[in-house]
Design a protein around this motif. Sequence first.
Motif, mmCIF file in Angstrom:
data_model
loop_
_atom_site.group_PDB
_atom_site.id
_atom_site.type_symbol
_atom_site.label_atom_id
_atom_site.label_comp_id
_atom_site.label_asym_id
_atom_site.label_seq_id
_atom_site.Cartn_x
_atom_site.Cartn_y
_atom_site.Cartn_z
ATOM 1 N N GLU A 218 -30.502 -17.489 -18.656
ATOM 2 C CA GLU A 218 -30.020 -16.992 -17.252
ATOM 3 C C GLU A 218 -31.255 -17.329 -16.324
ATOM 4 O O GLU A 218 -32.215 -17.235 -16.433
ATOM 5 C CB GLU A 218 -29.909 -15.542 -17.301
ATOM 6 N N PRO A 219 -30.625 -17.945 -14.982
ATOM 7 C CA PRO A 219 -31.380 -18.089 -13.872
ATOM 8 C C PRO A 219 -32.201 -16.948 -13.455
ATOM 9 O O PRO A 219 -31.982 -15.770 -13.216
ATOM 10 C CB PRO A 219 -30.396 -18.611 -12.649
ATOM 11 N N GLY A 220 -33.602 -17.005 -13.421
ATOM 12 C CA GLY A 220 -34.605 -16.134 -12.851
ATOM 13 C C GLY A 220 -35.164 -15.222 -14.085
ATOM 14 O O GLY A 220 -36.036 -14.400 -13.775
ATOM 15 N N MET A 221 -34.693 -15.566 -15.517
ATOM 16 C CA MET A 221 -35.132 -14.961 -16.509
ATOM 17 C C MET A 221 -36.792 -15.469 -16.639
ATOM 18 O O MET A 221 -36.898 -16.571 -16.682
ATOM 19 C CB MET A 221 -34.369 -15.139 -17.838
ATOM 20 N N LYS A 222 -37.419 -14.483 -16.959
ATOM 21 C CA LYS A 222 -39.075 -15.052 -17.081
ATOM 22 C C LYS A 222 -39.453 -15.075 -18.494
ATOM 23 O O LYS A 222 -38.672 -14.460 -19.513
ATOM 24 C CB LYS A 222 -39.651 -13.662 -16.646
ATOM 25 N N PRO A 223 -40.084 -15.911 -18.903
ATOM 26 C CA PRO A 223 -40.722 -16.291 -20.194
ATOM 27 C C PRO A 223 -41.647 -15.357 -20.841
ATOM 28 O O PRO A 223 -42.653 -15.389 -21.056
ATOM 29 C CB PRO A 223 -41.572 -17.382 -20.294
ATOM 30 N N SER A 224 -41.017 -13.934 -20.927
ATOM 31 C CA SER A 224 -42.006 -12.693 -21.491
ATOM 32 C C SER A 224 -41.824 -12.829 -22.979
ATOM 33 O O SER A 224 -40.969 -13.603 -23.307
ATOM 34 C CB SER A 224 -41.372 -11.614 -21.055
ATOM 35 N N ALA A 225 -42.715 -12.248 -23.435
ATOM 36 C CA ALA A 225 -42.794 -12.264 -25.193
ATOM 37 C C ALA A 225 -41.421 -11.802 -25.587
ATOM 38 O O ALA A 225 -40.954 -12.358 -26.592
ATOM 39 C CB ALA A 225 -43.840 -11.448 -25.877
ATOM 40 N N LEU A 226 -40.887 -10.637 -25.399
ATOM 41 C CA LEU A 226 -39.676 -10.262 -25.383
ATOM 42 C C LEU A 226 -38.495 -11.119 -25.489
ATOM 43 O O LEU A 226 -37.414 -11.484 -26.265
ATOM 44 C CB LEU A 226 -39.097 -9.037 -24.999
ATOM 45 N N ASN A 227 -38.695 -11.821 -24.505
ATOM 46 C CA ASN A 227 -37.390 -13.072 -24.008
ATOM 47 C C ASN A 227 -37.545 -13.883 -25.087
ATOM 48 O O ASN A 227 -36.362 -14.510 -25.294
ATOM 49 C CB ASN A 227 -37.442 -13.302 -22.709
ATOM 50 N N ILE A 228 -38.577 -14.328 -25.183
ATOM 51 C CA ILE A 228 -38.771 -15.681 -26.097
ATOM 52 C C ILE A 228 -38.536 -15.166 -27.319
ATOM 53 O O ILE A 228 -37.770 -16.163 -28.137
ATOM 54 C CB ILE A 228 -40.472 -16.061 -26.110
ATOM 55 N N LEU A 229 -38.904 -14.033 -28.134
ATOM 56 C CA LEU A 229 -38.566 -13.779 -29.262
ATOM 57 C C LEU A 229 -37.066 -13.390 -29.624
ATOM 58 O O LEU A 229 -36.550 -13.478 -30.651
ATOM 59 C CB LEU A 229 -39.470 -12.346 -29.861
ATOM 60 N N ARG A 230 -36.312 -13.209 -28.401
ATOM 61 C CA ARG A 230 -34.931 -12.992 -28.556
ATOM 62 C C ARG A 230 -33.962 -14.176 -28.833
ATOM 63 O O ARG A 230 -32.831 -14.522 -29.279
ATOM 64 C CB ARG A 230 -34.296 -12.262 -27.283
ATOM 65 N N LEU A 231 -34.875 -15.507 -28.548
ATOM 66 C CA LEU A 231 -34.156 -16.642 -28.583
ATOM 67 C C LEU A 231 -33.736 -17.200 -30.077
ATOM 68 O O LEU A 231 -34.687 -16.445 -30.942
ATOM 69 C CB LEU A 231 -34.958 -17.925 -27.842
#
Length: 421
Positions: A218-231
Amino acid sequence: MKKRSTTPLPGWLWLMVTAGVLTQTTANLVRPVTSYKLILLGWGETEIGIATAAYALLPLFVALPFGRLQARLRSPRNFVALGVLILATGAAYLALTNNVIHLMIASAVLGVGHLMFTIGGQSMVARRSRATQMDANFGWFTASFSVGQMLGPLLSGVLLGGSSLAEAQAGGGDLSFSIDLALWIGAITSIVAVPVLYVLRSTQPPPTTATQDLVTVEPGMKPSALNILRLPGIASHMLAALALLAILDILVAFMPLVGESVGVSPLVIGALLATRGATSVLSRIFIRPLSARFSRNTLVLVALLVSAVAIAVVPAVLGFGPVGIASAFVCMTIGGFTLGVGQPMTMTLISQAVPRSWRGTALALRLMGNRIGQVTLPIVASLVTGPVGPAGGIWFACAVLGISGAERLINKRTGPNVSPR
């Protein structure tokens, strides 16, 4: 395709490979020698496990911030060179002290320097490689690590000699001078990498054909640890990377203990560890044809399961005289080859499972996960050695490899490579 496969390696990659050989020779010379220094000072499995964990403890907290920093830097050269100097400082500190607390601190300093070099190098490969070159370039970069993993233990064995510590002490010898000399040689070796790094151009244009994103967020989503691990797939790839690295650390730390327990000299132990490094170099040279024939998921699965079985045999047979030692070399050869395949594949899998702008952070998160394994697994391994003996630490690490392989089978991570759109 045939024409592309014969393209010579770019100059920047050759320089990073050279610096990688020098720094990894230092790390893999110093770390087993540190185990011998602790043994000589009267410490045992628990202290060696803690020293191995200390090597990864501080890097655990700085890996992700360093990764974000790399994403903002135009050139990682100064960052990587500073890491090399910190690595040399850690090696020198280990030579200068006999205090167990200071030895733990020095191991942590060594770990920070190693982390900085690794993050900078991985970031450079991910940024400058086209999609079709990524497997091969990561393969060559990690091959430099394997060369160092071969040369470092081999050099440590030559410097410490062909007698176990117990035999040397029984004969009235003192290996403390040789141990400290080896640590100083390690410090000097890494410093040589600094002028090599400064041959690199401070900036370089990106590849003419940029790697296209295989993943969108999603536009604006930051590459936080949690967001990366959710991929999808990221957690599985990181578990595999953790397991593949943890076995290397535990081998370096615990093989000297296994050798001492069965009366095998540092020279033989160093040669066994060097064999592991040499065969990993060989497998990484063949990364391109292997990844062209087999999917990355298949190669990672084979690396996990075959390595687990082959390396588990090594401490079991080492004490059975010349036949046992020969068998240990055969198993270490097999395990080293398959281990060498796994690490660069996890780098590519993670790089292509995130958006291009997230790659530096994702690879740093991979290193952070590796450091969590490097902190916790050696400590658990040292506890296992109590009832089982020194070999138990290595068997524990092999079990972790097997668990990671089983997870990939259960979740059916055995499919083909995903191609750029």
